[in-house]
Design an enzyme around this catalytic site. Sequence first.
Site, PDB file in Angstrom:
ATOM      1  N   SER A   1      -7.783   3.551   8.985  1.00 36.14           N
ATOM      2  CA  SER A   1      -8.430   3.577   7.681  1.00 36.14           C
ATOM      3  C   SER A   1      -7.678   2.693   6.689  1.00 36.14           C
ATOM      4  CB  SER A   1      -8.495   5.022   7.175  1.00 36.14           C
ATOM      5  OG  SER A   1      -8.989   5.074   5.857  1.00 36.14           O
TER       6      SER A   1
ATOM      7  N   HIS B   1       0.852  -1.191   0.000  1.00 34.44           N
ATOM      8  CA  HIS B   1       0.000   0.000   0.000  1.00 34.44           C
ATOM      9  C   HIS B   1       0.881   1.232   0.000  1.00 34.44           C
ATOM     10  CE1 HIS B   1      -3.414   2.629   0.790  1.00 34.44           C
ATOM     11  NE2 HIS B   1      -2.621   3.274   1.624  1.00 34.44           N
TER      12      HIS B   1
ATOM     13  N   ARG C   1     -14.923  12.368   7.923  1.00 42.26           N
ATOM     14  CA  ARG C   1     -13.662  13.071   8.231  1.00 42.26           C
ATOM     15  C   ARG C   1     -13.366  14.136   7.181  1.00 42.26           C
ATOM     16  NH1 ARG C   1      -9.624   8.454   8.092  1.00 42.26           N
ATOM     17  NH2 ARG C   1      -8.094  10.107   8.392  1.00 42.26           N
TER      18      ARG C   1
ATOM     19  N   LYS D   1      -8.895  -1.678   5.678  1.00 48.86           N
ATOM     20  CA  LYS D   1      -9.193  -2.137   4.321  1.00 48.86           C
ATOM     21  C   LYS D   1      -8.206  -3.194   3.863  1.00 48.86           C
ATOM     22  CE  LYS D   1      -9.141   2.064   2.972  1.00 48.86           C
ATOM     23  NZ  LYS D   1      -9.231   3.426   2.402  1.00 48.86           N
TER      24      LYS D   1
ATOM     25  N   ASP E   1     -15.240   2.244   7.333  1.00 47.53           N
ATOM     26  CA  ASP E   1     -14.229   3.168   6.823  1.00 47.53           C
ATOM     27  C   ASP E   1     -14.821   4.112   5.793  1.00 47.53           C
ATOM     28  OD1 ASP E   1     -11.482   4.178   6.410  1.00 47.53           O
ATOM     29  OD2 ASP E   1     -11.861   3.418   4.404  1.00 47.53           O
TER      30      ASP E   1
END
Lengths: 434, 434
Positions: A183, A82, A168, A187, A161
């Site tokens: 967050s 990621h 947010r 995921k 999320d």
Amino acid sequence: MRPEELIRKKRDAGALTREEIFFLIEHYTRDAIPDYQMAAWLMAVFWRGMTPAETADLTEAMMRSGQVLDLSELPGAKVDKHSTGGVGDKTSLVIAPVVAAAGLPVPMISGRGLGHTGGTLDKLEAIPGFNVRLTLPEFRRALAEVGCALIGQTAEIAPADRKLYALRDVTATVESIPLITASILSKKLAEGIDALVLDVKVGSGAFMKDRESATRLARSLQEIGTRMGKRVVALLTNMDQVLGRAVGNALEVEEAVAVLKGEEREDLRALCRQLCAWMLVLGGAAQTLEEGGQRYDELVRSGAAAEKFRQIIARQGGDPRVVDDPRRLPQARERRDFPAPASGYLARMDAERIGRAAMVLGAGRARVEDAIDPAVGLVLHKKVGERMEQGEPLATLYFNHAERLADASARLEGAFRVEPSPPKPTPLVFETLT
Amino acid sequence: MRPEELIRKKRDAGALTREEIFFLIEHYTRDAIPDYQMAAWLMAVFWRGMTPAETADLTEAMMRSGQVLDLSELPGAKVDKHSTGGVGDKTSLVIAPVVAAAGLPVPMISGRGLGHTGGTLDKLEAIPGFNVRLTLPEFRRALAEVGCALIGQTAEIAPADRKLYALRDVTATVESIPLITASILSKKLAEGIDALVLDVKVGSGAFMKDRESATRLARSLQEIGTRMGKRVVALLTNMDQVLGRAVGNALEVEEAVAVLKGEEREDLRALCRQLCAWMLVLGGAAQTLEEGGQRYDELVRSGAAAEKFRQIIARQGGDPRVVDDPRRLPQARERRDFPAPASGYLARMDAERIGRAAMVLGAGRARVEDAIDPAVGLVLHKKVGERMEQGEPLATLYFNHAERLADASARLEGAFRVEPSPPKPTPLVFETLT
């Protein structure tokens, strides 16, 4: 348990219990706690922070708000990568095929472009026919057959999320380390992975502009991922210049394919190689980082990586011939060179400005509902440290709407600094947290 | 102007401009900004505070969210008093008639009981027939005719405060000095007054239990009220014991009438006298505090104050004979003495516990929708410093539902501390901020 008491507890710098955090997230997910209470709680979290234990509980509660894939029937460690997002970051398109070609399943659920940064899904969709909207059962099957599948977040994955992120975004509570950590990890860990490599970007083209906050985020991600029983490594990498040279969806696919086929593309290739090496090590397909790097070189040299990308594309409905003939990707109707403002060495670039220049040409969205033009963007001809003569092309802009060119060029004006002597080289990877 | 940017600005410790604050309040009042954004902003204000200029702007924006009375056609300075709430605080019922009898209009808009404290409206409604729900035109007429009217907040007065207060209540953002200041002053200043005396209570029976935060609130109220062009004095007063001896609506009306007719009731009379003296000074009906006190004594002694209360009651539909015959007030069916736990001096009492004991008998509400029983409550037979013998009645409880007695008595158990020697006397007024 009453939500206002949990808000008050956090407001007064208390640490919430696991039970309290699960209560908040479960009730919020099914609309049993209203947005206004969650908003006050988020601001209190923004202010007071969270302990590692709280952050891990929040991550798990958000992950369990939806489906958590169990991929244990697939042989081999499931690994993913990621990135926190940067300009020109097309590493996923290189990494996923390489690691899958090495025999490790890569179940990659990615996002869209955000602000000045592009998104993996937008890049994949530049490939004619490529479908990122597989259902979870289809995702599973593609993964079993090809060893890799690349899709967007579905409604079943971490719905908490999605709700929280939207909230947010409009309540100025985005830039909180524990909230970002939960967050991202909720995921990613819902993908059913065993190991995760995190590419935390810092610099002018990243969301985190300073080393200190990026380091805090990297540490938090690494620590919480590890607490949750995964093998996790976080790399703090340089986003002070565009990664590679292309910015824009089809242009980036073309560049990723070039790297996948062994072309030298400076920092882009080096970063892909290092991220892959870590994934192979964490996934047990290499003993050392060096061995992982060699594995990468072999898979690229042998053509196995490119072949895996063709398989992935074909399996998801795309045209695999783009790997061998990039002209099958969408092409912009027009191009215009952007001249070097002076002679000398490229000392610095403002990657965010460059990202925004590509965005105004149509490569990204100003608003969620905007459509993306896959063909447009820009390609740099110089990286930081390279020499140029005044007036020679510093970049080429690819566009379909001439009226957007002035805005894009204006953004590029201030984006480059040229100096008489070469700049001090900076590292590509600042730090690796294991 | 975007709400999320104003949230971010406050979050990052910035000061909002007058224009920004008016934008927030105006849009929120007409539902053009959602509760969740306001909740995040409120928590950011709770965290970062507000400058005096911001607090004044917030007060004014909330005041202007509804109707602001213009009472300039009435002769004399319009004056009012506001208390932050305490147990046994029935001073409004004494003060309003006295000051009106002195010729200064008193346009008093009051509240209901909150938590362990009673509310002026609930006390007034213990008077058979008394109507606190006048419309603003009726309020104006009553004021012109009698010189005083006592009503509840109407929909036209500071609607922003009503919305904001409901939101603060469920988002743990109540205890913020600037938010409390704006809430109190926006309503009071909408009454069209020229001068305001603030009774900020501190101690076991108040919302502010410690001197420091009560002093900060008093200073804030005094400063902001003055900024807004009003003559304002704030008194920091002792709420470590019940004010007077009665707690419960009809019982408090009876005690207020006694004081109004000249009976000596220790701290209650002393505080009423001092608050009135300040109102008379601020309103220009007395030159000095001493003269104001003498004016109070005369109006009570002459019967003018009691007569004014009869007029006020009659004008608002109530039975004025309660002033001369308290048995016309609702009477509880049963009473029970609570015995002194030991012999000695009453050293301390926990006024909040005593307030809650009266509340469980039915004198207050646990929830907004609860009905109040006007007849029930309790009367203390000892004040702090007085001597008692074990077993003699320390208090008498008045009740209509025997099944609530055990709970009320249990709350009283721990509410009194008896010691062998008399406690050091504490002042009634700690500080006066002018």
